[in-house]
Design a protein around this motif. Sequence first.
Motif, PDB file in Angstrom:
ATOM      1  N   TYR A 260      32.965  70.401  51.073  1.00 44.61           N
ATOM      2  CA  TYR A 260      31.634  69.892  51.404  1.00 44.61           C
ATOM      3  C   TYR A 260      30.659  70.683  50.555  1.00 44.61           C
ATOM      4  O   TYR A 260      30.644  71.907  50.606  1.00 44.61           O
ATOM      5  CB  TYR A 260      31.378  70.120  52.897  1.00 44.61           C
ATOM      6  CG  TYR A 260      30.004  69.730  53.376  1.00 44.61           C
ATOM      7  CD1 TYR A 260      29.775  68.478  53.954  1.00 44.61           C
ATOM      8  CD2 TYR A 260      28.918  70.607  53.280  1.00 44.61           C
ATOM      9  CE1 TYR A 260      28.515  68.122  54.406  1.00 44.61           C
ATOM     10  CE2 TYR A 260      27.662  70.254  53.727  1.00 44.61           C
ATOM     11  CZ  TYR A 260      27.463  69.008  54.293  1.00 44.61           C
ATOM     12  OH  TYR A 260      26.219  68.650  54.744  1.00 44.61           O
TER      13      TYR A 260
ATOM     14  N   ALA B 298      26.856  71.340  49.919  1.00 42.91           N
ATOM     15  CA  ALA B 298      25.506  71.099  50.442  1.00 42.91           C
ATOM     16  C   ALA B 298      24.512  71.148  49.285  1.00 42.91           C
ATOM     17  O   ALA B 298      24.543  72.069  48.473  1.00 42.91           O
ATOM     18  CB  ALA B 298      25.169  72.151  51.492  1.00 42.91           C
TER      19      ALA B 298
ATOM     20  N   SER C  30      21.121  70.317  49.918  1.00 44.77           N
ATOM     21  CA  SER C  30      19.791  70.159  50.528  1.00 44.77           C
ATOM     22  C   SER C  30      18.802  71.273  50.142  1.00 44.77           C
ATOM     23  O   SER C  30      17.622  71.161  50.388  1.00 44.77           O
ATOM     24  CB  SER C  30      19.919  70.092  52.051  1.00 44.77           C
ATOM     25  OG  SER C  30      20.546  71.255  52.526  1.00 44.77           O
ATOM     26  N   ARG C  31      19.298  72.367  49.548  1.00 41.06           N
ATOM     27  CA  ARG C  31      18.368  73.443  49.206  1.00 41.06           C
ATOM     28  C   ARG C  31      17.939  73.410  47.740  1.00 41.06           C
ATOM     29  O   ARG C  31      17.307  74.354  47.265  1.00 41.06           O
ATOM     30  CB  ARG C  31      19.002  74.815  49.515  1.00 41.06           C
ATOM     31  CG  ARG C  31      19.419  74.952  50.954  1.00 41.06           C
ATOM     32  CD  ARG C  31      18.218  74.926  51.874  1.00 41.06           C
ATOM     33  NE  ARG C  31      17.532  76.195  51.913  1.00 41.06           N
ATOM     34  CZ  ARG C  31      17.846  77.181  52.737  1.00 41.06           C
ATOM     35  NH1 ARG C  31      18.822  77.035  53.586  1.00 41.06           N
ATOM     36  NH2 ARG C  31      17.185  78.304  52.710  1.00 41.06           N
TER      37      ARG C  31
ATOM     38  N   VAL D 259      16.947  61.993  63.894  1.00 36.18           N
ATOM     39  CA  VAL D 259      17.854  61.663  62.781  1.00 36.18           C
ATOM     40  C   VAL D 259      17.037  61.488  61.500  1.00 36.18           C
ATOM     41  O   VAL D 259      17.429  61.966  60.433  1.00 36.18           O
ATOM     42  CB  VAL D 259      18.694  60.403  63.090  1.00 36.18           C
ATOM     43  CG1 VAL D 259      19.384  59.873  61.829  1.00 36.18           C
ATOM     44  CG2 VAL D 259      19.758  60.710  64.141  1.00 36.18           C
TER      45      VAL D 259
ATOM     46  N   ASN E  95      14.576  63.027  60.558  1.00 39.41           N
ATOM     47  CA  ASN E  95      14.209  64.328  59.996  1.00 39.41           C
ATOM     48  C   ASN E  95      15.328  64.978  59.194  1.00 39.41           C
ATOM     49  O   ASN E  95      15.097  65.984  58.522  1.00 39.41           O
ATOM     50  CB  ASN E  95      13.783  65.294  61.112  1.00 39.41           C
ATOM     51  CG  ASN E  95      12.359  65.035  61.546  1.00 39.41           C
ATOM     52  OD1 ASN E  95      11.520  64.656  60.734  1.00 39.41           O
ATOM     53  ND2 ASN E  95      12.077  65.245  62.818  1.00 39.41           N
ATOM     54  N   VAL E  96      16.538  64.479  59.314  1.00 40.36           N
ATOM     55  CA  VAL E  96      17.637  65.057  58.514  1.00 40.36           C
ATOM     56  C   VAL E  96      18.276  64.055  57.542  1.00 40.36           C
ATOM     57  O   VAL E  96      18.827  64.445  56.522  1.00 40.36           O
ATOM     58  CB  VAL E  96      18.753  65.684  59.396  1.00 40.36           C
ATOM     59  CG1 VAL E  96      18.302  66.993  59.996  1.00 40.36           C
ATOM     60  CG2 VAL E  96      19.201  64.735  60.489  1.00 40.36           C
TER      61      VAL E  96
END
Lengths: 152, 248
Positions: free
Chosen positions: B14, B16, B18-19, B69, B71-72
């Motif tokens: 996985y 990520a 998002s940052r 939901v 918000n993500v």
Amino acid sequence: MSLRLVINGEDRVSRAEPLTPLVDVLRDEFHLTGAKVACREGFCGACTVHLDGQPVVSCLVPLGTVEGREVRTVELLATAGELSPLQRIMEEHDVVQCGMCFPGILMVLTSFFQEHPRAERDEIKAALVGNICRCTGYEHLVDAAVALAKRS
Amino acid sequence: MRAPLRHERRDLSYVAISRIDELRRLDILDREISIGACVTHAEVARSLGALPECRALAQAAANSANPAVRNVATIGGNLCASAFAAADLVPALLCLDAELEIEGAKGSERMTVKRFLEVRTDIEPDRLVRRVIVPRTTRRSVHIRLPLRKAGDYPVAIVSLAATLNPAGVVESARVAVGSVEPVARRWEQLETNLVGQSLDPRRATEQAERFCADFLGREGVEAPGWYRVKVLPSLVRRAVLALQEQS
Ligand SMILES: Cc1cc2nc3c(=O)[nH]c(=O)nc-3n(C[C@H](O)[C@H](O)[C@H](O)COP(=O)(O)OP(=O)(O)OC[C@H]3O[C@@H](n4cnc5c(N)ncnc54)[C@H](O)[C@@H]3O)c2cc1C
Ligand code: FES
Ligand code: FES
């Protein structure tokens, strides 16, 4: 692995795997059992907490993406033993039944009222579409929220 | 995240994203709007709500799922979830002629959303959707979705409509995209062609939609049978035309 995060204003370090759902870290590692786990699918809202001030379903948030961010749970709403105005009105209207859905509902409404303090009934209902109450106490709780909106 | 609950195996890895700051940018420029892949539905709704030409996208983002939901959930995730037929942003982006920038080790590539939907299951895992580009024009647009509950549910069928009208109210160009009816959202070109050159008329549009809707083969699902998804299309077209008239 260890991961730093800020929970209810306190610096915390979690040792859980980065893919662990945030709600499990809150409940199992930090014993903040306010957020509930019910569907784990994002549908019921029982696990809602605030992430950087916005409500999110913590069952679908991997711990690893929360590093350094600010998490707030329902435990923070009552400061110094004083219930928040939202909590107080829910108590006055005797809304809570089993309470499973309630922490999530409080978190959603807390941030909603910050942005829309004078919201109408329909707007309040729309804000709550992601919160399922199995005791079906919806109208009663919307009545209480409307009463709070009228006061401000 | 839901794999263990469904007794499925988790993916082995996985990553990520998002940052990555750039992926979270939304820029409203003179001629286009650039939306990073990790912009959430809530941010799309907030940032584009006041732009009439992008109303379809703002409405799609504002009404999908539920607040916690939205918000993500990201726009990139909505586009890339290839097994998810009910994605709201996809038909909205189709009707706005949006394009995507795809980034990979071998460089970047730009393609229309339509093309992306054709190839997305074959896209290598080493490639990322970087941003979505929505051209700015004088069109008006609207997103009509039909959930079985009033809200907070997956839509059974979606019609996104964008049109440019001349000063006399005649349709100069039209885009109609249909989502959630078939496994992958697509444009309804036959209906588009018939809307052009006429003034917007809900009754005529509904009749045309009834005539052409045999074009669609509805997907079966627990929430609705396939025939029902097709059956409701003319009504959704009527609602879309009415909403567009109100905007104009
Ligand atoms: C309760 C609930 C209700 C929902 N209701 C709706 C609804 O009404 N309408 C609607 O449209 N959606 C709805 N959704 C779905 C949701 O909007 C999408 O699943 C969401 O947009 C996915 O975003 P994500 O960032 O979580 O993606 P992820 O789940 O992280 O990713 C989805 C897939 O896309 C891939 N991916 C993600 N980003 C990229 C990228 N930049 N480049 C390449 N691949 C990528 C991932 O690898 C994965 O395979 C709902 C979801 C839930 C949980
Ligand atoms: S447990 Fe997270 S939404 Fe139901
Ligand atoms: S009070 Fe029991 S689920 Fe809502």
